[in-house]
Design a protein around this motif. Sequence first.
Motif, PDB file in Angstrom:
ATOM      1  N   GLU A   8      -1.535   2.621  -0.250  1.00 50.01           N
ATOM      2  CA  GLU A   8      -0.592   2.035   0.841  1.00 50.01           C
ATOM      3  C   GLU A   8       0.517   1.366   0.185  1.00 50.01           C
ATOM      4  O   GLU A   8       1.691   1.812   0.412  1.00 50.01           O
ATOM      5  N   TYR A   9       0.304   0.491  -0.643  1.00 43.38           N
ATOM      6  CA  TYR A   9       1.419  -0.161  -1.426  1.00 43.38           C
ATOM      7  C   TYR A   9       2.211   0.823  -2.190  1.00 43.38           C
ATOM      8  O   TYR A   9       3.537   0.606  -2.174  1.00 43.38           O
ATOM      9  N   ASP A  10       1.601   1.844  -3.109  1.00 45.70           N
ATOM     10  CA  ASP A  10       2.289   2.849  -3.683  1.00 45.70           C
ATOM     11  C   ASP A  10       3.165   3.703  -2.679  1.00 45.70           C
ATOM     12  O   ASP A  10       4.442   4.140  -3.024  1.00 45.70           O
ATOM     13  N   ALA A  11       2.652   4.115  -1.655  1.00 39.20           N
ATOM     14  CA  ALA A  11       3.304   4.966  -0.769  1.00 39.20           C
ATOM     15  C   ALA A  11       4.614   4.119   0.024  1.00 39.20           C
ATOM     16  O   ALA A  11       5.756   4.714  -0.024  1.00 39.20           O
ATOM     17  N   LEU A  12       4.437   2.746   0.238  1.00 36.54           N
ATOM     18  CA  LEU A  12       5.373   1.931   0.700  1.00 36.54           C
ATOM     19  C   LEU A  12       6.501   1.908  -0.306  1.00 36.54           C
ATOM     20  O   LEU A  12       7.908   2.057   0.131  1.00 36.54           O
TER      21      LEU A  12
END
Length: 75
Positions: A8-12
């Motif tokens: 999720e951090y990477d996607a954000l």
Amino acid sequence: MADMTDEEYDALDELLTKTTPRLTNIPGIFARQRALLGALDEVSANYIMTKAEAFHKTPSEIIGEMVREKIAVNL
């Protein structure tokens, strides 16, 4: 956000790196704090800002504490 996964951090990160966030005219936390302090006289605003910085709190938190203390004394 402490409850995000690495994916999720990477996607954000990907989203915010590749796109420009759309701005609105809704005031954020800093504008609301400035408006709050703008309603006070200079001495009061400086006092609240000094306490907020010293205790690592927002001006709203300091004002809320002061109001709750005053209410408690009057009960």
